[in-house]
Enzyme design. Structure first.
Site, short mmCIF file in Angstrom:
data_model
loop_
_atom_site.label_atom_id
_atom_site.label_comp_id
_atom_site.label_asym_id
_atom_site.label_seq_id
_atom_site.Cartn_x
_atom_site.Cartn_y
_atom_site.Cartn_z
N LYS A 161 62.00 62.55 110.83
CA LYS A 161 61.99 63.82 110.11
C LYS A 161 61.13 64.79 110.91
O LYS A 161 59.94 64.53 111.15
CB LYS A 161 61.40 63.63 108.71
CG LYS A 161 61.38 64.92 107.92
CD LYS A 161 60.72 64.71 106.57
CE LYS A 161 60.43 66.07 105.94
NZ LYS A 161 59.35 66.00 104.97
N ASN B 290 57.21 64.14 97.06
CA ASN B 290 55.94 63.45 97.34
C ASN B 290 54.83 63.91 96.38
O ASN B 290 54.44 63.19 95.49
CB ASN B 290 55.51 63.68 98.79
CG ASN B 290 54.34 62.80 99.21
OD1 ASN B 290 53.72 62.15 98.38
ND2 ASN B 290 54.04 62.75 100.47
N THR B 291 54.40 65.18 96.54
CA THR B 291 53.20 65.62 95.80
C THR B 291 53.37 65.49 94.29
O THR B 291 52.43 65.11 93.58
CB THR B 291 52.87 67.07 96.18
OG1 THR B 291 52.72 67.14 97.59
CG2 THR B 291 51.58 67.53 95.52
N ALA C 258 60.32 69.39 99.59
CA ALA C 258 59.10 70.21 99.42
C ALA C 258 59.20 71.19 98.26
O ALA C 258 60.16 71.94 98.14
CB ALA C 258 58.75 70.97 100.68
N GLY C 259 58.18 71.16 97.44
CA GLY C 259 58.03 72.14 96.37
C GLY C 259 58.55 71.70 95.02
O GLY C 259 58.22 72.31 94.00
#
Lengths: 264, 407
Positions: free
Chosen positions: A98, A207-208, A185-186
């Site tokens: 990635k 992830n987060t 992301a996001g």
């Protein structure tokens, strides 16, 4: 429909799960449970976190059978991304990579120009290149030409959990690019993951939102269900959505019938 | 050596000068800061915002924020988690030399302080590094007293090259130097440079730094920028709280980092948050007291202002404070600290810079973090070499730009 009936391929590899799990920002001993609850077949791994013989090697915590997706986080230029990708291959992390090229320490927004350059080099070297990018149609087309295996647009700034801020632009990529679009992301909540799958994304990377949840494995399971629900909804075709307002009592095209009646 | 009480705002002839208005910008903002002007309303407004502006940062440093410490802590913890998850990075400092040519009245290494002076030779350095690496640490911070004659750039470069054999991350906390020298040390393996400005109060700076190259305030101020020009990945900032008005100093340190990051967006930013500590011989003048609550306020203000920045919490602080602040705002903690010269592999042969409060080993810090559901991380970094001089191997010898300051 279950996952087994809806496989997808990436770089010649078939997957049934459309959930790519991140491994950063949470305790290593939760990785196995998160992977299992997510039903994930692919997990990202910051190569800079994969220690080479030191204590707590993250590689030791990834369950067997899961495809490793090393990322090039830490790279600020195409050249640095290429160096990290080659190192990942040397360390036995496989051919998936990635690409993350970030030269902004504050917002961590990807550099599309350098990402295209790195993609071109690494695709030529036989990597399955998965580039993380800012959702720009021209750059996405360049990534296709450069040999990317998919395109991974951000939904919002990485780590922000702000949801689908870039919705319109991701929709354009889904319509126009003939490669899997993996939203990365996001994404902050399972409902948002569901929504991008309804839009036609091929997969979602999270992830987060999981790492910062109260219970990591439980949140991983919640995302799994949401992604599957969104995929099923996409495949079934979304139903008609009625507007809240009533139909106009005097249709705008009523004049056509008036013409017929008068014989004009 | 600089004449006593020369103008601290004037460069020495051999010092590299960066044309910039950054210093004036930061000092003007610090001078305009009126801590008493802020109210609880201002703090509530900041807590309800997503982003924190320089003005909001000033509010968070004001006395008006003191009654809101719990609310600020909640928000700081969320920001830390969003950017770093539960990761906490471990490192230890390695003091290479305590020779110093500066006379900083508050520092144990100062040239007038009669302490046991020493520096590690190559074999001793390697023994220390081997002992540190055996604890499992993968990040080391190399420090020296500020003597370019007793610990010149070549000497520091040799330490960096040796450190690359044992560690993945090498930081430097040494005297400020020209960008060419930073580029050399970057080629030797160092990628992070921290320079404490100590205080941003120019008048007080002149009273505290009486001799040596350190007396030149602007040369120190622009050290991080020269290091970035030398190719390093990240730079660290600090005000030594207690030398002057800590609120104004913390504001200036934050703005220093903020403006520099705008100029160099790729720069990784970090803060250290030291308070003044007692030193050997205890002959320091009366310094200002900064309480733990005030220190916490500063650390959290840094976090909300620059949520992506690393924050290091020093072994100067108590274990109770450190254990809690890593869960709120700090992301990096030292472990197994020895602040004398030598001492990791055997008995220290030179005196320490200051007294530490938390002397826990790497294993003890590791266990503490794990017991608090934090993930200890030994390193998350790959050295990608130098853009300036590609292809130079870690152990390859090449010539430094100058082993002593230019005459």
């Amino acid at each position: 429909m279950n996952n087994q009936q809806d496989p997808w391929t990436l770089g010649g590899h078939a997957f049934t799960s459309r959930f790519i799990l991140g491994s950063g920002k949470y305790s290593l001993d939760l990785i196995k449970a998160a992977v299992e609850q997510a039903g994930a077949q692919m997990i990202t791994l910051a190569l800079r976190r994969a220690s080479q013989g030191g204590k707590d090697n993250i590689l030791d915590y990834v369950p067997p059978g899961v495809t490793l997706l090393p990322n090039t986080s830490g790279a600020r230029t195409a050249a640095e991304a290429v160096r990290i990708a080659r190192l990942a291959r040397e360390l036995g992390c496989g051919d998936f990579i990635k690409i993350e090229v970030i030269r902004d320490a504050k917002y961590l927004l990807p550099d599309n120009y350098e990402t295209v350059k790195a993609t071109e080099i690494l695709a030529r070297e036989g990597f399955v290149v998965m580039p993380y990018m800012y959702p720009d149609l021209n750059a996405a087309r360049d990534l296709v030409s450069a040999g990317a295996a998919c395109v991974m647009p951000l939904a919002a700034p990485i780590g922000s959990n702000r949801g689908i801020c870039a919705r319109d632009f991701i929709e354009i990529l889904i319509r126009e690019i003939d490669l899997p679009i993996i939203v990365d992301a996001g994404i902050g909540k399972p409902s948002q993951a569901c929504e991008v799958m309804e839009m036609g994304a091929a997969a979602v990377m999270v992830n987060t939102a999981i790492a910062t949840a109260g219970d990591v494995p439980v949140m991983a399971a919640a995302f799994k269900l949401a992604i599957e629900a969104g995929r099923s909804a996409y495949l079934s075709g979304l139903g008609r959505v009625l507007a809240n307002s009533a139909s106009a009592s005097s249709p705008l095209t009523g004049f056509l019938r008036e013409g017929e009646e008068s014989g004009e | 050596m600089t004449a006593i009480l020369s103008d601290p705002g004037t460069y020495l002839p051999d010092m590299e000068i960066i044309e910039s208005e950054l210093l004036e910008q930061v000092l003007a903002a610090a001078a305009a800061f009126q801590p008493e002007r802020y109210s609880g309303e201002d703090i509530r407004r900041v807590l309800n915002q997503r982003e924190c502006s320089p003005e909001d940062f000033a509010a968070l440093l004001s006395p008006a924020a003191a009654p809101f410490l719990e609310e600020i802590a909640q928000k700081a913890q969320q920001e830390t988690s969003r950017h770093f998850g539960n990761s906490v990075y471990l490192f230890t400092p390695l003091y290479l030399s305590n020779y110093c040519e500066n006379y900083c009245v508050y520092c144990g290494f100062n040239s007038r302080n009669r302490i046991q002076r020493s520096r590690l030779n190559r074999e001793e350095m390697e023994a220390e590094m081997r002992a540190i690496a055996a604890t499992g640490l993968e990040e080391v911070l190399l420090l020296t007293g500020e003597s370019p004659h007793m610990a010149d750039v070549e000497y520091i470069g040799e330490a960096c090259r040796l450190a690359r054999k044992y560690f993945r991350v090498i930081g430097l906390e040494v005297y400020p130097m020209d960008s060419e020298a930073y580029a050399y040390l970057h080629q030797c393996g160092a990628d992070f440079v921290t320079v404490f400005q100590e205080t941003y109060d120019l008048e007080q700076y002149g009273k505290l730094h009486l001799e040596g190259r350190k007396r030149v305030f602007p040369y120190r101020f622009y050290a991080q920028e020269r290091a970035l020009r030398g190719g390093v990945r990240g730079v660290g900032f600090a005000a030594l709280l207690g030398l002057a008005d800590f609120r104004r100093d913390a504001l200036a340190a934050g703005l220093h980092a903020y403006f520099l990051q705008r100029k160099y967006p790729r720069a990784e930013i970090s803060f250290s948050c030291p308070r003044v500590r007692p030193i050997v011989n205890h002959d320091q003048p009366q310094l200002l007291t900064v309480t733990e609550a005030q220190l916490l306020q500063v650390v959290m203000a840094y976090r909300l202002f620059m949520p992506f920045a690393g924050i290091t919490i020093s072994s100067r602080e108590s274990r109770r404070f450190r254990d809690h602040v890593v869960g709120i705002a700090a992301t990096k903690i030292s472990a197994g600290v020895e602040v004398g010269i030598g001492g990791h592999a055997g008995k220290a042969k030179g005196d320490e810079q200051f007294e530490i409060d938390d002397g826990r080993s790497v294993g003890e810090i590791y266990e503490m973090l794990a017991s608090r559901n934090m993930q200890p991380v030994m390193s998350e970094y790959i050295y990608l070499g130098s853009e300036q001089k590609k292809g130079v191997a870690a152990n390859e010898s090449f010539n430094p730009p100058g082993t002593t300051p230019k005459k």
